[in-house]
Scaffold this active site. Sequence first.
Site, mmCIF file in Angstrom:
data_model
loop_
_atom_site.group_PDB
_atom_site.id
_atom_site.type_symbol
_atom_site.label_atom_id
_atom_site.label_comp_id
_atom_site.label_asym_id
_atom_site.label_seq_id
_atom_site.Cartn_x
_atom_site.Cartn_y
_atom_site.Cartn_z
ATOM 1 N N CYS A 390 0.794 -1.239 0.000
ATOM 2 C CA CYS A 390 0.000 0.000 0.000
ATOM 3 C C CYS A 390 0.828 1.291 0.000
ATOM 4 O O CYS A 390 0.494 2.217 -0.756
ATOM 5 C CB CYS A 390 -1.018 -0.009 1.128
ATOM 6 S SG CYS A 390 -0.567 -0.910 2.595
ATOM 7 N N ARG A 419 7.540 -10.834 5.505
ATOM 8 C CA ARG A 419 7.161 -10.544 6.887
ATOM 9 C C ARG A 419 7.980 -11.428 7.824
ATOM 10 O O ARG A 419 8.139 -12.626 7.579
ATOM 11 C CB ARG A 419 5.660 -10.754 7.098
ATOM 12 C CG ARG A 419 4.844 -9.777 6.259
ATOM 13 C CD ARG A 419 3.350 -9.891 6.474
ATOM 14 N NE ARG A 419 2.641 -8.966 5.586
ATOM 15 C CZ ARG A 419 1.322 -8.896 5.468
ATOM 16 N NH1 ARG A 419 0.553 -9.695 6.193
ATOM 17 N NH2 ARG A 419 0.776 -8.023 4.629
ATOM 18 N N GLN A 437 0.987 -11.491 -2.883
ATOM 19 C CA GLN A 437 -0.414 -11.123 -2.668
ATOM 20 C C GLN A 437 -1.056 -10.689 -3.983
ATOM 21 O O GLN A 437 -0.398 -10.077 -4.823
ATOM 22 C CB GLN A 437 -0.512 -9.963 -1.684
ATOM 23 C CG GLN A 437 -0.171 -10.306 -0.250
ATOM 24 C CD GLN A 437 -0.374 -9.112 0.664
ATOM 25 O OE1 GLN A 437 0.171 -8.048 0.410
ATOM 26 N NE2 GLN A 437 -1.147 -9.286 1.712
ATOM 27 N N ASP A 439 -2.795 -8.138 -4.616
ATOM 28 C CA ASP A 439 -3.085 -6.901 -3.896
ATOM 29 C C ASP A 439 -3.687 -5.848 -4.822
ATOM 30 O O ASP A 439 -3.221 -5.663 -5.944
ATOM 31 C CB ASP A 439 -1.780 -6.363 -3.299
ATOM 32 C CG ASP A 439 -1.993 -5.750 -1.935
ATOM 33 O OD1 ASP A 439 -3.152 -5.678 -1.508
ATOM 34 O OD2 ASP A 439 -1.012 -5.345 -1.311
ATOM 35 N N HIS A 441 -5.386 -1.684 -4.636
ATOM 36 C CA HIS A 441 -5.778 -0.488 -3.890
ATOM 37 C C HIS A 441 -6.622 0.389 -4.811
ATOM 38 O O HIS A 441 -6.166 0.783 -5.888
ATOM 39 C CB HIS A 441 -4.549 0.252 -3.374
ATOM 40 C CG HIS A 441 -3.781 -0.557 -2.376
ATOM 41 N ND1 HIS A 441 -2.697 -1.327 -2.729
ATOM 42 C CD2 HIS A 441 -3.980 -0.758 -1.054
ATOM 43 C CE1 HIS A 441 -2.247 -1.962 -1.657
ATOM 44 N NE2 HIS A 441 -3.001 -1.632 -0.641
ATOM 45 N N LYS A 521 -11.985 -2.850 8.649
ATOM 46 C CA LYS A 521 -11.915 -3.765 7.509
ATOM 47 C C LYS A 521 -12.993 -4.830 7.594
ATOM 48 O O LYS A 521 -13.539 -5.112 8.662
ATOM 49 C CB LYS A 521 -10.539 -4.433 7.438
ATOM 50 C CG LYS A 521 -10.153 -5.214 8.684
ATOM 51 C CD LYS A 521 -8.767 -5.851 8.545
ATOM 52 C CE LYS A 521 -8.390 -6.612 9.816
ATOM 53 N NZ LYS A 521 -7.151 -7.386 9.654
ATOM 54 N N HIS A 572 -8.257 -0.933 0.431
ATOM 55 C CA HIS A 572 -7.304 -2.027 0.280
ATOM 56 C C HIS A 572 -8.105 -3.308 0.022
ATOM 57 O O HIS A 572 -9.096 -3.567 0.708
ATOM 58 C CB HIS A 572 -6.475 -2.232 1.549
ATOM 59 C CG HIS A 572 -5.782 -0.995 2.041
ATOM 60 N ND1 HIS A 572 -4.410 -0.896 2.121
ATOM 61 C CD2 HIS A 572 -6.264 0.189 2.499
ATOM 62 C CE1 HIS A 572 -4.080 0.292 2.617
ATOM 63 N NE2 HIS A 572 -5.195 0.967 2.850
#
Length: 707
Positions: A390, A419, A437, A439, A441, A521, A572
């Site tokens: 992000c 991570r 991911q 991912d 946005h 979320k 997100h």
Amino acid sequence: MSEPVSTPKSHAKKAKVDASAFPLEMQPKPGYIDHRIQMFEALKLEYDEFVKAQPREEITVTLPDGSTRSATSWESSPMDVARVISKSLAEKVVIAKVDGTLWDLERPLEKSCSLELLDFEHTEGKKVFWHSSAHVLGEAAERHYGCHLCLGPPTDDGFFYEMGIEDRPVASSDYPMLEKLTDSAIKDKQRFERLVVSKENLLKMFGYNKYKRYLIESKVSDGTSTTVYRCGPMIDLCVGPHIPHTGRIKSFMITKNSACYFLGNQENDTLQRIYGISFPDKKQMTDYKAFLTEAAKRDHRKIGKEQELFFFHDLSPGSCFFLPHGTRIYHALIEMMRSEYYKRDYQEVISPNMYNSKLWETSGHWKNYKDDMFILDVEKEKWALKPMNCPGHCLIFDSRDRSYKELPIRMAEFGIVHRNEASGALTGLTRVRRFMQDDTHVFCMPSQIMQEISALFDFMKCVYGLFGLEFHLELSTRPDNYLGELATWDHAEEQLKQALDANYPGQWDLNPGDGAFYGPKIDITVRDALKRSFQCATIQLDYQLPESFNLKYRGPDDADTDKAPTRPVMIHRAILGSLERFIAILTEHFAGKWPFWLSPRQVLVVPVAAPFKEYAAEVSKHLSSAGLYADVDNGENTLQKKIRNGELARYNFILVVGQEELEARSVNVRNRDDVGTKAKTEMMTLDDITTKLCVLKTARSLNNQFV
């Protein structure tokens, strides 16, 4: 505190102790047990006198169906109400809920209230049942090891208790002895007794246990009190509530053990953790053991090895090596998502993997997420591998002026993130350090939020439908470490509630305090073929990062220079979540029998005899050139052995070729899903089977039936 919990771990060598030399129960028993009981009984007498002194009044208890029952304050309990309703209910109920708060069944009601009676099948009832079972396990551990207990919570699939043991590790050979002690506690039908104790007395009661002392000092404010619970000789610091007595537990089993750190901090003491499972009915344990047997067959690590999909290596813990066939699955998922991106007007980007710490300071991750990041020193400055995409996407949005006419911008990335998971937490593909991911946005105007979230729900439903996965939604709200203004959070949470109610009315739950630090979320858990739940997708509504990065766009009246910058809102979104974790879920969901479009082994061509090897190779090459995963077995095994090997390898289709097929430019088709029935084969021309297989791959069907 005289002895902090986070003392460095001792490096002194411990004498090795033969586990078989330990008796079933420590002899003599630890002195702290009698000390606790004496304190508890003295304080309980005082509390009982307090209860007797409370005025008795007639109160009204309102049940969920609107009916009412009369009761007496400080005398009647939820169990009394349950007995009035029916004997069978009183025997089945696990816990009560009084005015929305979980309440011990035997604890007296204090005023007029609403009352729910929950059984084991209710999520909260199950948690209480397993929490109570953890206390029974703690009792057995104290009696067997003479250990100092730490924490014993319920989990999604049972419970555990962690403890400090000075002279030995826990071994699986201990399980039968521990289970004998738990059986003894269960047969005794030990009552769970609740007692409110002051901080001062708590420190006296648990003075022998540095872990409990730390929790009391850090969690209980001076001059206040909290609760302890007793069952038999076991007395524990605990907010409760619990089942009425241990006899409600009809079956109990220890499942595994592991090492852990106190409070999950590697700087703290190493503890031993013992896991268990329990049920209020013996048949449920029988069913659970059958479930374990089936789950073991489906374990993605086992199937991954058998099908040569992936492996791990000690030289890069938590980072998966995908082999060619595993990479085929990996790419098939990415291609599926890309095809959906094209339909839904997403723009794919690629961002860096490493950033200067200044980026993470701006985003708030340096303060709230630093311990979970891999940090590097580069040219005397701090850098970090990205744990999420992000902040980088904020930089992309801010790379030039933006107009309201461009919004919404749906920015997607198949980004590699890292991570810093603890080594003890790494578990196959489900918990890794390096993963990808899917991912996205979405940068949009406030007026576009509802339509964008609705579109995300549609996207999610489409993707999960491809795999036959059921899903459940939870709204996770403001955490303690939130960024920004309270009013902004309240507004964002209300918007997500409205979106959920509009799309899934009455079909979502509240998960208080579990939002991201930058926004509330919606967490989505999927259920696989064994009805296990896994958290995958997330939809997060974020007003904070656009503020932190000073993101803005030109609105229709941007000529007004006195007007404050127009901020976009950031949504997100991930649907698969981690591709690695999703592949683990699918491997176990399908038990390694991949649907054709996702299968790494789609077609195996087998000649009936040596003269037809050349034609078999030609068929395989023809199918491969059409974009299918086709192999040929031109080895020396018999025809029956080759077909059997193909079935074991889970090829979706086996094509047998011989003289008749060669002359007709055709193949004899065997469908994997027909294995075990009377021989079902079908003759098709090579062109026809190629067309049908290509259509089947494009259709992304869950079965092997031609469309």
